[in-house]
Every structure is written in structure tokens, then in C-alpha cells.
Design a protein around this motif. Structure first.
Motif, PDB file in Angstrom:
ATOM      1  N   GLU A 115       0.852  -1.183   0.000  1.00  0.00           N
ATOM      2  CA  GLU A 115       0.000   0.000   0.000  1.00  0.00           C
ATOM      3  C   GLU A 115       0.891   1.237   0.000  1.00  0.00           C
ATOM      4  OE1 GLU A 115      -2.963   0.857  -0.285  1.00  0.00           O
ATOM      5  OE2 GLU A 115      -4.023  -1.055  -0.221  1.00  0.00           O
ATOM      6  N   ASN A 116       0.393   2.337  -0.593  1.00  0.00           N
ATOM      7  CA  ASN A 116       1.260   3.516  -0.684  1.00  0.00           C
ATOM      8  C   ASN A 116       1.453   4.213   0.662  1.00  0.00           C
ATOM      9  OD1 ASN A 116      -1.025   5.137  -0.293  1.00  0.00           O
ATOM     10  ND2 ASN A 116      -1.460   5.079  -2.486  1.00  0.00           N
ATOM     11  N   SER A 117       0.819   3.688   1.715  1.00  0.00           N
ATOM     12  CA  SER A 117       1.059   4.251   3.043  1.00  0.00           C
ATOM     13  C   SER A 117       2.307   3.644   3.677  1.00  0.00           C
ATOM     14  CB  SER A 117      -0.146   3.970   3.936  1.00  0.00           C
ATOM     15  OG  SER A 117      -0.419   2.592   3.943  1.00  0.00           O
TER      16      SER A 117
ATOM     17  N   TYR B 147       7.154   0.987   0.555  1.00  0.00           N
ATOM     18  CA  TYR B 147       6.676   1.414  -0.769  1.00  0.00           C
ATOM     19  C   TYR B 147       7.409   2.669  -1.210  1.00  0.00           C
ATOM     20  CZ  TYR B 147       3.283   3.686  -3.988  1.00  0.00           C
ATOM     21  OH  TYR B 147       2.674   4.325  -5.034  1.00  0.00           O
TER      22      TYR B 147
ATOM     23  N   THR C 251      -1.763  -3.991  -4.799  1.00  0.00           N
ATOM     24  CA  THR C 251      -1.226  -3.526  -3.526  1.00  0.00           C
ATOM     25  C   THR C 251      -1.751  -4.408  -2.408  1.00  0.00           C
ATOM     26  OG1 THR C 251      -3.027  -1.974  -3.414  1.00  0.00           O
ATOM     27  CG2 THR C 251      -0.972  -1.157  -4.275  1.00  0.00           C
ATOM     28  N   MET C 252      -0.846  -4.850  -1.557  1.00  0.00           N
ATOM     29  CA  MET C 252      -1.201  -5.754  -0.473  1.00  0.00           C
ATOM     30  C   MET C 252      -1.022  -5.020   0.850  1.00  0.00           C
ATOM     31  SD  MET C 252      -1.848  -8.203  -2.446  1.00  0.00           S
ATOM     32  CE  MET C 252      -2.071  -9.695  -1.544  1.00  0.00           C
TER      33      MET C 252
ATOM     34  N   VAL D 261       1.463   9.186  -3.582  1.00  0.00           N
ATOM     35  CA  VAL D 261       2.699   9.291  -2.821  1.00  0.00           C
ATOM     36  C   VAL D 261       3.872   9.307  -3.791  1.00  0.00           C
ATOM     37  CG1 VAL D 261       4.171   8.139  -1.134  1.00  0.00           C
ATOM     38  CG2 VAL D 261       1.705   8.141  -0.838  1.00  0.00           C
TER      39      VAL D 261
ATOM     40  N   SER E  50      -6.923  -4.148  -4.696  1.00  0.00           N
ATOM     41  CA  SER E  50      -6.702  -2.747  -4.373  1.00  0.00           C
ATOM     42  C   SER E  50      -5.808  -2.013  -5.361  1.00  0.00           C
ATOM     43  CB  SER E  50      -6.119  -2.624  -2.979  1.00  0.00           C
ATOM     44  OG  SER E  50      -4.988  -3.430  -2.888  1.00  0.00           O
ATOM     45  N   ALA E  51      -5.624  -2.523  -6.585  1.00  0.00           N
ATOM     46  CA  ALA E  51      -4.821  -1.777  -7.549  1.00  0.00           C
ATOM     47  C   ALA E  51      -5.717  -0.786  -8.283  1.00  0.00           C
ATOM     48  CB  ALA E  51      -4.168  -2.725  -8.540  1.00  0.00           C
TER      49      ALA E  51
ATOM     50  N   ARG F 232      -9.804  -0.534  -7.252  1.00  0.00           N
ATOM     51  CA  ARG F 232      -9.556   0.069  -5.944  1.00  0.00           C
ATOM     52  C   ARG F 232     -10.771   0.903  -5.600  1.00  0.00           C
ATOM     53  NH1 ARG F 232      -4.891   0.770  -3.149  1.00  0.00           N
ATOM     54  NH2 ARG F 232      -4.737   2.498  -1.712  1.00  0.00           N
TER      55      ARG F 232
ATOM     56  N   ALA G 112      -6.743   2.661   3.683  1.00  0.00           N
ATOM     57  CA  ALA G 112      -5.338   2.286   3.546  1.00  0.00           C
ATOM     58  C   ALA G 112      -4.409   3.492   3.610  1.00  0.00           C
ATOM     59  CB  ALA G 112      -5.133   1.538   2.234  1.00  0.00           C
ATOM     60  N   GLU G 113      -4.899   4.667   3.206  1.00  0.00           N
ATOM     61  CA  GLU G 113      -3.962   5.779   3.031  1.00  0.00           C
ATOM     62  C   GLU G 113      -4.039   6.847   4.107  1.00  0.00           C
ATOM     63  OE1 GLU G 113      -4.427   7.166  -0.988  1.00  0.00           O
ATOM     64  OE2 GLU G 113      -4.174   5.155  -1.771  1.00  0.00           O
TER      65      GLU G 113
ATOM     66  N   GLU H 238      -1.134   7.412   6.758  1.00  0.00           N
ATOM     67  CA  GLU H 238       0.171   7.952   6.388  1.00  0.00           C
ATOM     68  C   GLU H 238       0.101   9.322   5.736  1.00  0.00           C
ATOM     69  OE1 GLU H 238       3.455   7.062   6.655  1.00  0.00           O
ATOM     70  OE2 GLU H 238       2.774   5.683   8.178  1.00  0.00           O
TER      71      GLU H 238
END
Lengths: 280, 381
Positions: A150-152, A156, A175-176, B144, B312-313, B325, B333-334, B337
Motif C-alpha cells: 500500500e502507498n502508506s 513502498y 497492492t497488499m 505518494v 486494491s490496484a 480500488r 489504507a492511506e 500515512e
């Protein structure tokens, strides 16, 4: 009744005056190691209490800004926006950055894949989607299924900046939610590729990596990561408000980076800091 | 005891009544507060107050005095309050950090035309753009990195794709089961089947997600032989299992509330049970069944865990065998962060507001239709 109230009051007073609690928050990559350190340190210093929680490096930095945590674990460097917030809150002081461990990142493929090695550039091209078939890198004629984080995830970002050279991951990269999920997907999917910490790779095949086309292929072993020959590795960090970096917190931080603290890094699957980085 | 007609409420009853009223009031207040919070965090996106341009002209720290406080405050992205409280040294350090951040930009991005644009403008959020390193204009969600790409179209398509597959799978099954249970099943069978289906709604969605991730994905791939193991199809089917109980129980309610006189009249005129169910009861209950599907849609579009675990892509594709996604996945998920108060954070809240409006509308439509239907059956029009 009165007795109960006095007892309660005494208890709250005791809790308030109990100074020895250090809170640690941040990166999920570091959380197991941070817990291990806390456990050992609390065993040695009975009057110190350390609370460790994860959530992500970003959560850690947010807590550092809000001053709800003493230490912030991070698997990436602090970003400019976070740095600015910290400076505003800390009254002009920058947060102190400590390197606390090394992490070697491996490239996983399915055990049935005959391929043994890739160059860093090839790995990048596979993850950006420029290389789509295993035969382009000397494997079988089969489409590559790409698994990413995941982009968090700090991993990554590290991969994007250093291996993909800032280019985007392919949109088709799945994304996993964690490294373990990537490994599981790679083990189930014959034509897959993924990345993550070497220690998590059980069941999959770890590729040897060549820095460029002419250099030798290096296995992601402890020795190769620590002497710097394996090309994909990063530092793990702890950030602290410099005003708090003294007394108990300061002692804990220097213990983490001492030989005694670094002894436990390998148990978790990361690598200890080289000697020259330990005390500063 | 007995019934006391016109008896004045006892104090405890009065208290209980007021308490229950307060609880329901607080629920309404809660919904309102949540929406206000989400909307407030998202507003800067709507007003264009976010900027993600990578390359900005930094002000040298020595020139601080040449600029007005208002300029500096905007440049440092601070609130007026924060700016007013700041000391000289803090200001100086912040100015230095700004310059350092510009110096840290990797060489290959300095000549990138995308480094100068603010990617949070609506045209970059909604329309395809010719990004550097891409062959043609594309919709990209890559929030990101050095150049942050926030195109929300792949997420909208992903959400719709998964939701529609889920509904296409769940509606026929759930409505079929409802017709069977309400019209055809013997009482003994009904007593087993009905609670069993409703029990399905008690299975936590994370458990459904794990089941789909580990077992369903492999089984379905073995049957259909598609390339991407985890895709919108698997997620949709798994989502269907979460939605079936919702649709089933509302549709079953609608079907049983059709007056018995309808059924009896049909049977008396010589219709078979099957004909009665299909041609009399189902058309009479159709608005209720439709409402069930709409409420199921609301449940499906807001479901997070299942979709998050299975696919989730952020692919820009309508194919059901490609990944997808959803908006909920993206937020879950995001959010952890995203830099607090930064452009990414704002856009996630904007997506949340969008989702809130979508579920609100679908639930409202469902409720209105059910209401109409009840009135119609009771002859109130």
C-alpha cells in the motif's frame, strides 16, 4: 465511601507523579523490534515503563507534533511538511533523528520460477510495468504479476524513490496490506514478483541482486547487507524532540544504539547498525 | 395492575421517555457532526487552497524582512494563529527548511514539466493528463511520491465495478431466497432457512475477506482461468455474501406484508403456487424489493474490509477480471500515512464526503420507496 474516595485520589496522584513512562509510536515495520527493546529494557530497569504502539510512520510523526508521544519510530525520513510542523511546535528546534537499525529489502519470486538474479534497473522496470514478461529478463515466456505494498508503507516509498527512481508503480501492480500478504500471494501465484524484508520471505525465493549489468549478483544475507555490498537496504529511524532527549528517554535511546540494544535487532529480522554509526 | 386509561405517566416513565428521546436526538446530532467534520476537512480542496507544485521559488532566509507577514504566512502554509505565536528563531528555521526541501528534489525531477503544476486542481482530479514517462494522457491515482497524482476516476470506476458485481450476484439470489421462504417453503424449512441467511450478516466482513483472499480467489481462478488472481470479480462475489442478508431480510418483509387476500384470491381462481408468487405477490411487493436492492447498494458501496483485502490496484479498466480500488479501500489504507492537513489528507476527506453523499442518497431513496409501498398496500396512497 470516604475511604474509597481517598484511595482513588491517592491512586490518581500516584499515577500522575509516576514519571517513568516513555511512549513510543510509529512505524509498523519497527513495532515488533520496538516492543522487544521495551521488554528487555523494562526487565533491566524496573521503574521505567515503556508503551509501544504502531500505526505507521505518518501516525508517529503526527503524534510527535501533537506531543502525545515521546519517541517516533519511522521507516522513512521525515518529510518537509512534517518537519515544518514539528519545528513550529518545538519552538524552532528540529526533531533529532537517530538511526537505529538496518533493513535489507529482498525481491521475492515464486519458488517454481527458474530465474536467480536481476539487476536493480530490471527490478525497477518490472515494477513500473516497462518489463511485462519474464522472458525479457531471461525467464520463461509468461506475463509477470506484480505485487506491491500500500502507498502508506515506508517500504513502498523507499522502493519508489530508490529502485523505481521516482517513477510510478504500474497501475496493474496489486497492492497488499503487508509484507506477509505479499509473500503469501507470491507463493500462490507462479508468475509473481514482490518485495519486502528478507526475514519475511519464508516460502518464496529471494533473488540475488546485481547493482548494474556488469557487477556480481549478491544474495540478501546478513553479511552482505551489513558490509554494504547488497544494493537494496535502508536505515530505520527513531525521532525525538531534542528538549526531551535527556534523563530517562536519553538513556533509553543510547541503550537502543549500544551493543547491548543492537543485540536484539537480528532476532526480529533486521540488521544491527555498523559499529561506526552506534554512538553519536 | 390492569390497564389504567388516561393514567398520568409515573415520574420514572417520564424520565425513561425523555432519556430515549435524548438518545435518538444525539444520534441525529452525531450524524450531523460527522458530516460537518468531513466537509470541513475537505473544504480546502473545493476552494483550491491546496498546492502540490513540487518546484516553488524559495525565499532566502536572509530576505525574510523584505516580505509582509501575510506573504510569509501563506508561503509557510501556517494558520494566522500559528504565525502570530511564532518566535524569530522558529521562523528562521522554517525558512531554512523550505530552502532545503527545494534543494533535496532529485535531479531528474527538476526538468519535469509536471513538477510545476498543482495536481489538486479539478482538471487533474477528474480529467486524463499527459504525465511525464507515460505514452498517452491517463487517469492516474499515485498520491505518494515526488509528483503526486490524485485522479479520482479510477477509484470511482473501481467502486462502481465492485459494487455492481456484488449486486448482480446478490440481488437475484437474495430475492429468490426471499420468494422461496415467504411463499413456498413449508413452515419447518422456513424456520431453519430464514435465521440461517440472517446469521450471515453476523459474520464479520474481515472474516469474509480472509475467506475470499485465501480460498475463493484460488477456486474462482481455477474455474475461470483469468490472469489476475485477485480482481474485482472475486471482491464483488465476496461483497455479495455481505449484502445478501440485508437484501434478503428487507425483501422477505416486503413479500410477507402483501395481504393474504391477494394470495388466497389467486389460488381460488386456480393459479398454481408458482404463478401466484411470480405474477401476484412479487409485482405487488416490487417497490419493497427495489428498496431492498437500493439499501443493499448503500451497504455494498460503503463496505471496506472485504474489498481492501481482496483487491486494491487503482487500474483504469472496466474489465471485471482486472483489479479495482474502491474509495473506502483508499481512505482506509492511506489515511494513516497522509500528512495531517496536507493535500493528500484533504483529498481523502473529499472522497469520504462523496461516499457519504452517495450512501445518504441511496438510503434515502430506499426509505422513501418502502414508505410509499407500505402506504399503497394499506390503501392510504
Amino acid at each position: 465511601m470516604k475511604k474509597v474516595i481517598t484511595l482513588l485520589a491517592a491512586a490518581t496522584l500516584a499515577a500522575n507523579t509516576f514519571a517513568g513512562t516513555i511512549t513510543v509510536k510509529g512505524s509498523d515495520t519497527l513495532v515488533i523490534l520496538a516492543q522487544k527493546w521495551a521488554e528487555v529494557y523494562m526487565g533491566q530497569h524496573a521503574d521505567t515503563k515503556i508503551q509501544v504502539s504502531g500505526g505507521g510512520s505518518g501516525i508517529g510523526f503526527a503524534a510527535l507534533q501533537n506531543q502525545t508521544t515521546d519517541l517516533c519510530d519511522a521507516s522513512r525520513k521525515i518529510k518537509a511538511a512534517e518537519l515544518q510542523k514539528c519545528i513550529t511546535v518545538f519552538g524552532g528546534a528540529r526533531p533529532t533523528e537517530y538511526k537505529v537499525a538496518l533493513d535489507g529489502l529482498s525481491v521475492y519470486v515464486n519458488p517454481a520460477n527458474p530465474l536467480k538474479e536481476l539487476t536493480v534497473e530490471q527490478v525497477g522496470d518490472i515494477f513500473t510495468g516497462k518489463i511485462k514478461n519474464w522472458k525479457e529478463v531471461g525467464g520463461e515466456d509468461a506475463p509477470i504479476s506484480v505485487y506491491s505494498r500500500e502507498n502508506s508503507s515506508g517500504t513502498y516509498e523507499f522502493f519508489k524513490e530508490h529502485i523505481l527512481k521516482g517513477k510510478d508503480f504500474a497501475a496493474t501492480a496489486q497492492t497488499m496490506p503487508g509484507t506477509a500478504a505479499i509473500v503469501q500471494a507470491v507463493v500462490k501465484d507462479k508468475n509473481s514478483i514482490g518485495y519486502g524484508g528478507a526475514a519475511y520471505g519464508g516460502g518464496s525465493k529471494l533473488l540475488a541482486i546485481k547493482k548494474n549489468a556488469s557487477s556480481p549478483a549478491i544474495e540478501p544475507t546478513e553479511e552482505n547487507v551489513m558490509n554494504g555490498t547488497y544494493p537494496i537496504w535502508r536505515h530505520l529511524y527513531v525521532y525525538v524532540n531534542p528538549a526531551q532527549d535527556k534523563g530517562e528517554i536519553g538513556a533509553y535511546l543510547s541503550w537502543i544504539r549500544s551493543d547491548d540494544g543492537q543485540k536484539y535487532v537480528k532476532d526480529i529480522g533486521y540488521y544491527p547498525l555498523p559499529k561506526n554509526l552506534r554512538s553519536n | 395492575m390492569g390497564i389504567h386509561r388516561g393514567h398520568k405517566a409515573r415520574p420514572i416513565e417520564w424520565l425513561a421517555e425523555k432519556f430515549i428521546f435524548l438518545v435518538s436526538l444525539s444520534a441525529i446530532l452525531m450524524v450531523l457532526l460527522i458530516f460537518l467534520f468531513v466537509a470541513r476537512e475537505a473544504l480546502p480542496v473545493f476552494f483550491g487552497q491546496t498546492n502540490t507544485a513540487l518546484i516553488q521559488t524559495p525565499i532566502p532566509p536572509d530576505d525574510t524582512d523584505k516580505h509582509s507577514p501575510a506573504e510569509l504566512q501563506a508561503y509557510l502554509e501556517l494558520t494566522p494563529d500559528e504565525f502570530a505565536k511564532m518566535s524569530k528563531t522558529t521562523l528562521r528555521t522554517l525558512m531554512e527548511v523550505k530552502v532545503e526541501a527545494q534543494a533535496d528534489i532529485p535531479e531528474n525531477f527538476r526538468n519535469d514539466p509536471d513538477a510545476h503544476i498543482n495536481t489538486t486542481q479539478w482538471k487533474y482530479l477528474m480529467l486524463p493528463h499527459q504525465w511525464d514517462n507515460y505514452d498517452k494522457p491517463e487517469f492516474i491515482w499515485q498520491p505518494v511520491g515526488q509528483i503526486k497524482k490524485f485522479n479520482i476516476i479510477p477509484l470511482l470506476i473501481g467502486t462502481l465495478k465492485v459494487t455492481l458485481i456484488g449486486l448482480l450476484f446478490a440481488v437475484p439470489l437474495a430475492v429468490g431466497a426471499a420468494i422461496y421462504v415467504s411463499q413456498m417453503a413449508r413452515p419447518r424449512v422456513r424456520e431453519i432457512v430464514k435465521p440461517a441467511i440472517e446469521l450471515l450478516s453476523g459474520v464479520p466482513s474481515v472474516v469474509v475477506g480472509v475467506f475470499a483472499l485465501l480460498i475463493m480467489a484460488s477456486v474462482l481462478q481455477a474455474i475461470f482461468h483469468y490472469q489476475t488472481r485477485l480482481n474485482a470479480f472475486v471482491a464483488g462475489i465476496a461483497l455479495g455474501f455481505a449484502v445478501i442478508p440485508v437484501i434478503f431480510s428487507i425483501a422477505e418483509d416486503a413479500l410477507t406484508s402483501v395481504p393474504r387476500a391477494y394470495t388466497q384470491a389467486a389460488l381460488a381462481l386456480g393459479a398454481s403456487r408458482w404463478q401466484t408468487a411470480w405474477q401476484i405477490v412479487l409485482p405487488a411487493a416490487l417497490p419493497g424489493v427495489f428498496a431492498a436492492a437500493v439499501l443493499g447498494f448503500g451497504r455494498a458501496i460503503g463496505e471496506t474490509m472485504i474489498v481492501l483485502m481482496v483487491c486494491s490496484a487503482s487500474v483504469m479498466s472496466w474489465s471485471i477480471f482486472d483489479s479495482a480500488r474502491s474509495i473506502t479501500t483508499t481512505i482506509a489504507a492511506e489515511m494513516a500515512e497522509a500528512v495531517n492537513g496536507g493535500p493528500h489528507y484533504r483529498i481523502l476527506f473529499m472522497l469520504g464526503a462523496l461516499l457519504f453523499v452517495a450512501t445518504f442518497l441511496s438510503n434515502m431513496i430506499g426509505d422513501l420507496v418502502i414508505h410509499r409501498f407500505k402506504n399503497k398496500l394499506e390503501g392510504k396512497r
